[in-house]
Scaffold this motif. Sequence first.
Motif, PDB file in Angstrom:
ATOM      1  N   THR A 231      79.495 -30.194   2.043  1.00  0.00           N
ATOM      2  CA  THR A 231      79.052 -29.885   0.689  1.00  0.00           C
ATOM      3  C   THR A 231      78.038 -28.745   0.648  1.00  0.00           C
ATOM      4  N   ALA A 232      77.144 -28.689   1.620  1.00  0.00           N
ATOM      5  CA  ALA A 232      76.118 -27.650   1.614  1.00  0.00           C
ATOM      6  C   ALA A 232      75.456 -27.614   2.976  1.00  0.00           C
ATOM      7  N   GLY A 233      74.587 -26.618   3.159  1.00  0.00           N
ATOM      8  CA  GLY A 233      73.801 -26.556   4.383  1.00  0.00           C
ATOM      9  C   GLY A 233      74.312 -25.516   5.352  1.00  0.00           C
ATOM     10  N   SER A 234      73.570 -25.341   6.438  1.00  0.00           N
ATOM     11  CA  SER A 234      73.922 -24.383   7.472  1.00  0.00           C
ATOM     12  C   SER A 234      74.303 -25.138   8.741  1.00  0.00           C
ATOM     13  N   TRP A 235      74.782 -24.386   9.708  1.00  0.00           N
ATOM     14  CA  TRP A 235      75.200 -24.971  10.971  1.00  0.00           C
ATOM     15  C   TRP A 235      73.993 -25.335  11.827  1.00  0.00           C
TER      16      TRP A 235
ATOM     17  N   GLY B   9      79.020 -24.531  22.970  1.00  0.00           N
ATOM     18  CA  GLY B   9      79.327 -25.909  22.639  1.00  0.00           C
ATOM     19  C   GLY B   9      79.715 -26.132  21.192  1.00  0.00           C
ATOM     20  N   VAL B  10      79.224 -27.235  20.628  1.00  0.00           N
ATOM     21  CA  VAL B  10      79.624 -27.706  19.306  1.00  0.00           C
ATOM     22  C   VAL B  10      78.543 -27.417  18.279  1.00  0.00           C
ATOM     23  N   PHE B  11      78.986 -27.010  17.081  1.00  0.00           N
ATOM     24  CA  PHE B  11      78.095 -26.863  15.931  1.00  0.00           C
ATOM     25  C   PHE B  11      78.620 -27.754  14.815  1.00  0.00           C
TER      26      PHE B  11
ATOM     27  N   VAL C 157      83.078 -18.544  11.271  1.00  0.00           N
ATOM     28  CA  VAL C 157      83.865 -19.400  10.384  1.00  0.00           C
ATOM     29  C   VAL C 157      83.900 -18.808   8.983  1.00  0.00           C
ATOM     30  N   PHE C 158      85.068 -18.894   8.357  1.00  0.00           N
ATOM     31  CA  PHE C 158      85.232 -18.436   6.983  1.00  0.00           C
ATOM     32  C   PHE C 158      85.767 -19.595   6.150  1.00  0.00           C
TER      33      PHE C 158
ATOM     34  N   ASN D 169      78.485 -18.739   8.099  1.00  0.00           N
ATOM     35  CA  ASN D 169      77.929 -18.597   9.437  1.00  0.00           C
ATOM     36  C   ASN D 169      76.423 -18.830   9.544  1.00  0.00           C
ATOM     37  N   GLY D 170      75.788 -19.315   8.490  1.00  0.00           N
ATOM     38  CA  GLY D 170      74.357 -19.568   8.576  1.00  0.00           C
ATOM     39  C   GLY D 170      74.034 -20.578   9.664  1.00  0.00           C
ATOM     40  N   GLY D 171      73.248 -20.187  10.650  1.00  0.00           N
ATOM     41  CA  GLY D 171      72.882 -21.061  11.744  1.00  0.00           C
ATOM     42  C   GLY D 171      73.864 -21.087  12.893  1.00  0.00           C
TER      43      GLY D 171
END
Length: 288
Positions: A90-94, A83-85, A43-44, A57-59
């Motif tokens: 606002t912030a954070g990783s997948w 599956g789904v991520f 994802v970008f 793409n973190g996580g």
Amino acid sequence: GVFVSTDAGASWNWSSAGLTSTAVYALAVAGTRLFAGTLGGGVFVSPDSGATWSALNGGLTNLSVWTLAVQDTFLFAGTGGDGVFRTGLTAGSWSAATAGITNSTVEAFGVMGTRLFAGTFGGGVFVSTNHGTSWTPATAGLTDPYLRAFAVDGTRLLAGTSDGGVFISTNFGTSWSPAGPGLLNRQVRSLLVTGGTLLAGTNGGVARSLDHGASWTTANAGLVNTGLFALITDVNTLYAGTDGSGVFRSDDGGLNWVAGNAGLTDPNVMSLVMSGHTLYAGAYNGLF
């Protein structure tokens, strides 16, 4: 990659700086940010109307992203194999959000109020009422478990399948019934609801329904390529992304179509999204 048009599809500019994968299969908008899901690059995100992109793409342990959806403060990615991520806008990783999903290839999302629907390729439909924390099957009556698209028509949920046509649920996915006759090609790749008109983008062009899917008529006048991947609307103008012939527009509800491809150097348009009145197209090899 990604292409952008600011003149209702009359002309396009390449808009893929920073994309390391130019096979853009999904696009989504949240506020002033654009998101692109790519095949192999993850994802970008772009904060500047597509001028530049950076990886998000973190996580995210599977970088083949087939579909994206925004629900409330969350962004969801459906992948080809894991599956789904889910991540916060606002912030954070997948993080994985697959509890209850028994098929790992997710090709479509549908958002209907507090419900999020995931369409899998072979496992039917799953629904979550808690932002993807858990999922339950929603496949009763669905005779084709290969999902490609969703659309919301008031209190009706429409599902487009790989070879079984369109199905309709009036009870939030608890049960499904096939749509009415007239859909000549049953390979449905996209669905759109605009006003009182339903449109299905199929491997045989556009099908149009004025009675909530009870009956359909073919609406291919002007289309030189009937392999449809994407449909979107901006007020009274419709846009269709095709498999090999770029983008077409209709100003009469889908009855007639004209090509609008100046500057669109990749004619394989997988996804379309509007941000304001700016149109973005995601193609195999770049975003326009």
